[in-house]
Design a protein around this motif. Structure first.
Motif, PDB file in Angstrom:
ATOM      1  N   ARG A 156       2.119 -11.023   2.849  1.00  0.00           N
ATOM      2  CA  ARG A 156       1.970 -11.910   1.704  1.00  0.00           C
ATOM      3  C   ARG A 156       0.566 -11.876   1.134  1.00  0.00           C
ATOM      4  O   ARG A 156       0.327 -12.349   0.031  1.00  0.00           O
ATOM      5  N   ASN A 157      -0.379 -11.326   1.889  1.00  0.00           N
ATOM      6  CA  ASN A 157      -1.779 -11.311   1.480  1.00  0.00           C
ATOM      7  C   ASN A 157      -2.323  -9.886   1.591  1.00  0.00           C
ATOM      8  O   ASN A 157      -2.164  -9.244   2.626  1.00  0.00           O
ATOM      9  N   VAL A 158      -2.983  -9.422   0.527  1.00  0.00           N
ATOM     10  CA  VAL A 158      -3.464  -8.046   0.461  1.00  0.00           C
ATOM     11  C   VAL A 158      -4.966  -8.063   0.232  1.00  0.00           C
ATOM     12  O   VAL A 158      -5.449  -8.633  -0.749  1.00  0.00           O
ATOM     13  N   LEU A 159      -5.733  -7.429   1.143  1.00  0.00           N
ATOM     14  CA  LEU A 159      -7.192  -7.361   1.052  1.00  0.00           C
ATOM     15  C   LEU A 159      -7.599  -5.915   0.817  1.00  0.00           C
ATOM     16  O   LEU A 159      -7.276  -5.037   1.621  1.00  0.00           O
ATOM     17  N   LEU A 160      -8.302  -5.675  -0.280  1.00  0.00           N
ATOM     18  CA  LEU A 160      -8.668  -4.313  -0.669  1.00  0.00           C
ATOM     19  C   LEU A 160     -10.172  -4.210  -0.904  1.00  0.00           C
ATOM     20  O   LEU A 160     -10.716  -4.900  -1.758  1.00  0.00           O
ATOM     21  N   ASP A 161     -10.828  -3.342  -0.138  1.00  0.00           N
ATOM     22  CA  ASP A 161     -12.266  -3.143  -0.268  1.00  0.00           C
ATOM     23  C   ASP A 161     -12.510  -1.864  -1.064  1.00  0.00           C
ATOM     24  O   ASP A 161     -12.275  -0.769  -0.567  1.00  0.00           O
ATOM     25  N   GLU A 162     -12.948  -2.004  -2.313  1.00  0.00           N
ATOM     26  CA  GLU A 162     -13.242  -0.881  -3.206  1.00  0.00           C
ATOM     27  C   GLU A 162     -12.068   0.112  -3.268  1.00  0.00           C
ATOM     28  O   GLU A 162     -12.226   1.303  -2.961  1.00  0.00           O
ATOM     29  N   PRO A 163     -10.878  -0.334  -3.677  1.00  0.00           N
ATOM     30  CA  PRO A 163      -9.699   0.545  -3.607  1.00  0.00           C
ATOM     31  C   PRO A 163      -9.745   1.749  -4.538  1.00  0.00           C
ATOM     32  O   PRO A 163      -9.119   2.771  -4.248  1.00  0.00           O
ATOM     33  N   THR A 164     -10.467   1.658  -5.668  1.00  0.00           N
ATOM     34  CA  THR A 164     -10.481   2.782  -6.618  1.00  0.00           C
ATOM     35  C   THR A 164     -11.740   3.630  -6.512  1.00  0.00           C
ATOM     36  O   THR A 164     -11.965   4.499  -7.354  1.00  0.00           O
ATOM     37  N   ASN A 165     -12.547   3.398  -5.492  1.00  0.00           N
ATOM     38  CA  ASN A 165     -13.789   4.159  -5.332  1.00  0.00           C
ATOM     39  C   ASN A 165     -13.490   5.653  -5.177  1.00  0.00           C
ATOM     40  O   ASN A 165     -12.801   6.077  -4.261  1.00  0.00           O
ATOM     41  N   GLY A 166     -14.016   6.449  -6.109  1.00  0.00           N
ATOM     42  CA  GLY A 166     -13.860   7.902  -6.040  1.00  0.00           C
ATOM     43  C   GLY A 166     -12.541   8.431  -6.556  1.00  0.00           C
ATOM     44  O   GLY A 166     -12.277   9.638  -6.438  1.00  0.00           O
ATOM     45  N   LEU A 167     -11.686   7.580  -7.135  1.00  0.00           N
ATOM     46  CA  LEU A 167     -10.389   8.044  -7.615  1.00  0.00           C
ATOM     47  C   LEU A 167     -10.481   8.564  -9.046  1.00  0.00           C
ATOM     48  O   LEU A 167     -11.306   8.115  -9.830  1.00  0.00           O
ATOM     49  N   ASP A 168      -9.578   9.490  -9.391  1.00  0.00           N
ATOM     50  CA  ASP A 168      -9.540   9.982 -10.761  1.00  0.00           C
ATOM     51  C   ASP A 168      -8.839   8.960 -11.662  1.00  0.00           C
ATOM     52  O   ASP A 168      -8.284   7.962 -11.189  1.00  0.00           O
ATOM     53  N   VAL A 169      -8.862   9.223 -12.964  1.00  0.00           N
ATOM     54  CA  VAL A 169      -8.372   8.241 -13.941  1.00  0.00           C
ATOM     55  C   VAL A 169      -6.892   7.936 -13.746  1.00  0.00           C
ATOM     56  O   VAL A 169      -6.483   6.766 -13.734  1.00  0.00           O
ATOM     57  N   MET A 170      -6.059   8.974 -13.550  1.00  0.00           N
ATOM     58  CA  MET A 170      -4.618   8.749 -13.440  1.00  0.00           C
ATOM     59  C   MET A 170      -4.265   8.001 -12.160  1.00  0.00           C
ATOM     60  O   MET A 170      -3.389   7.124 -12.166  1.00  0.00           O
ATOM     61  N   THR A 171      -4.934   8.341 -11.065  1.00  0.00           N
ATOM     62  CA  THR A 171      -4.678   7.632  -9.806  1.00  0.00           C
ATOM     63  C   THR A 171      -5.110   6.178  -9.921  1.00  0.00           C
ATOM     64  O   THR A 171      -4.430   5.266  -9.433  1.00  0.00           O
ATOM     65  N   THR A 172      -6.241   5.936 -10.580  1.00  0.00           N
ATOM     66  CA  THR A 172      -6.716   4.565 -10.782  1.00  0.00           C
ATOM     67  C   THR A 172      -5.717   3.763 -11.603  1.00  0.00           C
ATOM     68  O   THR A 172      -5.430   2.601 -11.296  1.00  0.00           O
ATOM     69  N   ARG A 173      -5.179   4.374 -12.639  1.00  0.00           N
ATOM     70  CA  ARG A 173      -4.197   3.678 -13.490  1.00  0.00           C
ATOM     71  C   ARG A 173      -2.949   3.304 -12.692  1.00  0.00           C
ATOM     72  O   ARG A 173      -2.423   2.187 -12.820  1.00  0.00           O
ATOM     73  N   SER A 174      -2.455   4.225 -11.876  1.00  0.00           N
ATOM     74  CA  SER A 174      -1.250   3.933 -11.096  1.00  0.00           C
ATOM     75  C   SER A 174      -1.524   2.855 -10.059  1.00  0.00           C
ATOM     76  O   SER A 174      -0.668   1.999  -9.788  1.00  0.00           O
ATOM     77  N   LEU A 175      -2.728   2.856  -9.490  1.00  0.00           N
ATOM     78  CA  LEU A 175      -3.080   1.837  -8.505  1.00  0.00           C
ATOM     79  C   LEU A 175      -3.199   0.465  -9.167  1.00  0.00           C
ATOM     80  O   LEU A 175      -2.749  -0.546  -8.611  1.00  0.00           O
ATOM     81  N   ARG A 176      -3.776   0.416 -10.363  1.00  0.00           N
ATOM     82  CA  ARG A 176      -3.853  -0.859 -11.082  1.00  0.00           C
ATOM     83  C   ARG A 176      -2.457  -1.419 -11.340  1.00  0.00           C
ATOM     84  O   ARG A 176      -2.214  -2.619 -11.147  1.00  0.00           O
ATOM     85  N   ALA A 177      -1.550  -0.554 -11.783  1.00  0.00           N
ATOM     86  CA  ALA A 177      -0.179  -0.999 -12.054  1.00  0.00           C
ATOM     87  C   ALA A 177       0.471  -1.532 -10.781  1.00  0.00           C
ATOM     88  O   ALA A 177       1.182  -2.549 -10.798  1.00  0.00           O
ATOM     89  N   PHE A 178       0.204  -0.879  -9.663  1.00  0.00           N
ATOM     90  CA  PHE A 178       0.759  -1.314  -8.387  1.00  0.00           C
ATOM     91  C   PHE A 178       0.234  -2.692  -7.997  1.00  0.00           C
ATOM     92  O   PHE A 178       0.988  -3.555  -7.534  1.00  0.00           O
ATOM     93  N   LEU A 179      -1.058  -2.932  -8.200  1.00  0.00           N
ATOM     94  CA  LEU A 179      -1.641  -4.230  -7.855  1.00  0.00           C
ATOM     95  C   LEU A 179      -1.071  -5.339  -8.732  1.00  0.00           C
ATOM     96  O   LEU A 179      -0.836  -6.461  -8.263  1.00  0.00           O
ATOM     97  N   LEU A 180      -0.823  -5.037 -10.000  1.00  0.00           N
ATOM     98  CA  LEU A 180      -0.208  -6.029 -10.883  1.00  0.00           C
ATOM     99  C   LEU A 180       1.217  -6.351 -10.435  1.00  0.00           C
ATOM    100  O   LEU A 180       1.678  -7.494 -10.562  1.00  0.00           O
ATOM    101  N   GLU A 181       1.921  -5.358  -9.885  1.00  0.00           N
ATOM    102  CA  GLU A 181       3.245  -5.603  -9.326  1.00  0.00           C
ATOM    103  C   GLU A 181       3.162  -6.542  -8.125  1.00  0.00           C
ATOM    104  O   GLU A 181       4.003  -7.426  -7.952  1.00  0.00           O
ATOM    105  N   GLN A 182       2.149  -6.323  -7.283  1.00  0.00           N
ATOM    106  CA  GLN A 182       1.965  -7.195  -6.120  1.00  0.00           C
ATOM    107  C   GLN A 182       1.736  -8.640  -6.562  1.00  0.00           C
ATOM    108  O   GLN A 182       2.278  -9.578  -5.980  1.00  0.00           O
ATOM    109  N   ARG A 183       0.926  -8.818  -7.595  1.00  0.00           N
ATOM    110  CA  ARG A 183       0.693 -10.166  -8.128  1.00  0.00           C
ATOM    111  C   ARG A 183       1.980 -10.770  -8.673  1.00  0.00           C
ATOM    112  O   ARG A 183       2.277 -11.949  -8.410  1.00  0.00           O
ATOM    113  N   ALA A 184       2.744  -9.974  -9.417  1.00  0.00           N
ATOM    114  CA  ALA A 184       3.987 -10.472 -10.008  1.00  0.00           C
ATOM    115  C   ALA A 184       4.989 -10.885  -8.935  1.00  0.00           C
ATOM    116  O   ALA A 184       5.828 -11.775  -9.171  1.00  0.00           O
ATOM    117  N   GLU A 185       4.912 -10.280  -7.764  1.00  0.00           N
ATOM    118  CA  GLU A 185       5.792 -10.641  -6.650  1.00  0.00           C
ATOM    119  C   GLU A 185       5.296 -11.879  -5.908  1.00  0.00           C
ATOM    120  O   GLU A 185       5.914 -12.302  -4.930  1.00  0.00           O
TER     121      GLU A 185
END
Length: 248
Positions: A156-185
């Motif tokens: 129920r709780n997700v802790l992320l330390d610098e999750p997009t550090n060193g990621l390319d643009v497309m990977t960062t975008r997909s990760l952002r979308a995933f985090l928004l899904e976690q919030r919506a849930e």
């Protein structure tokens, strides 16, 4: 929900004691993404390590869904999904095997592990490498594997330390979308990041730490209003230079 109450942590060094965390208190609510910000050495990572029970505070407490991390650390770990600053996936295992191993450690049966892996592989766009050995993975592939491994037990709780550090643009975008899904849930997401664009896009609330103390705690709009700054980056810079704190 995560509640942090008066956390303190000091370390002994060759030059004497260092107060890394000095009375940090804040709440990260369910159904929100809370940003934990601060300059290097501010105490963010030490705070996160106390939250996920890797370190014990000198004083204060951490409550995760009402459980005291000092009294029931094993139960608290079951309520947390953690992406630490060190990713540390097993290179000789495939991504699927890495995730399945952590599912087994959380007590999940094989059928549920397989179902969760399929869902996470789809959500994180991992299907093209899910059955490859992790040796030789790109940074983005390692990070996705580490995130899936942390979330296989559906915490129920997700802790992320610098999750997009060193990621390319497309990977960062997909990760952002995933985090928004976690919030919506309805999950509680606590995110540490140095990237202001990322914080502005994702975070419902921001906690700013400087010199081991909370110097600001509010929504992005509240932080900008309190500092009189139009940009979140300028507001952050002003907040960490404040001795008294903006929302004390």
């Amino acid at each position: 929900m995560i509640r942090v109450e008066g956390l303190r942590k000091s370390f002994r060094t060759r030059t004497g004691p260092v107060q890394a965390v000095d009375g940090v208190s804040f709440t990260a609510a369910d159904g929100q993404i809370t940003g934990l910000l601060g300059p290097n050495g501010a105490g963010k990572t030490t705070t996160l390590r106390m939250l996920y029970t890797l370190m014990s505070p000198d004083s204060g407490r951490v409550l995760v869904d009402g459980l005291d991390a000092a009294i029931e650390p094993t139960r608290v770990r079951g309520h947390l999904g953690v992406l630490p600053d060190a990713r540390g996936i097993y290179k000789r295992l495939t991504a699927r095997e890495n995730i399945a191993y952590f599912g087994a450690l959380q007590g999940l049966d094989d059928r549920l592990i397989a179902e969760r892996i399929e869902r996470l592989a789809s959500a994180l766009d991992m299907r093209d490498f899910i059955d490859r050995r992790a040796e030789g993975f790109s940074q983005g592939q390692r990070t996705k594997t580490a995130i899936a491994r942390a979330l296989v037990h559906a915490p129920r709780n997700v802790l992320l330390d610098e999750p997009t550090n060193g990621l390319d643009v497309m990977t960062t975008r997909s990760l952002r979308a995933f985090l928004l899904e976690q919030r919506a849930e309805g999950r509680c997401v606590l995110l540490s990041s140095h990237i202001m664009q990322e914080v502005a896009r994702l975070c419902d609330r921001i906690v700013v730490i400087a010199h081991g103390r909370v110097v600001a705690d509010g929504t992005p709009d509240e932080l900008r209003e309190a500092t009189g700054c139009d940009s979140l980056e300028d507001a952050f810079v002003k907040a960490i230079g404040s001795d008294e704190g903006l929302f004390a």
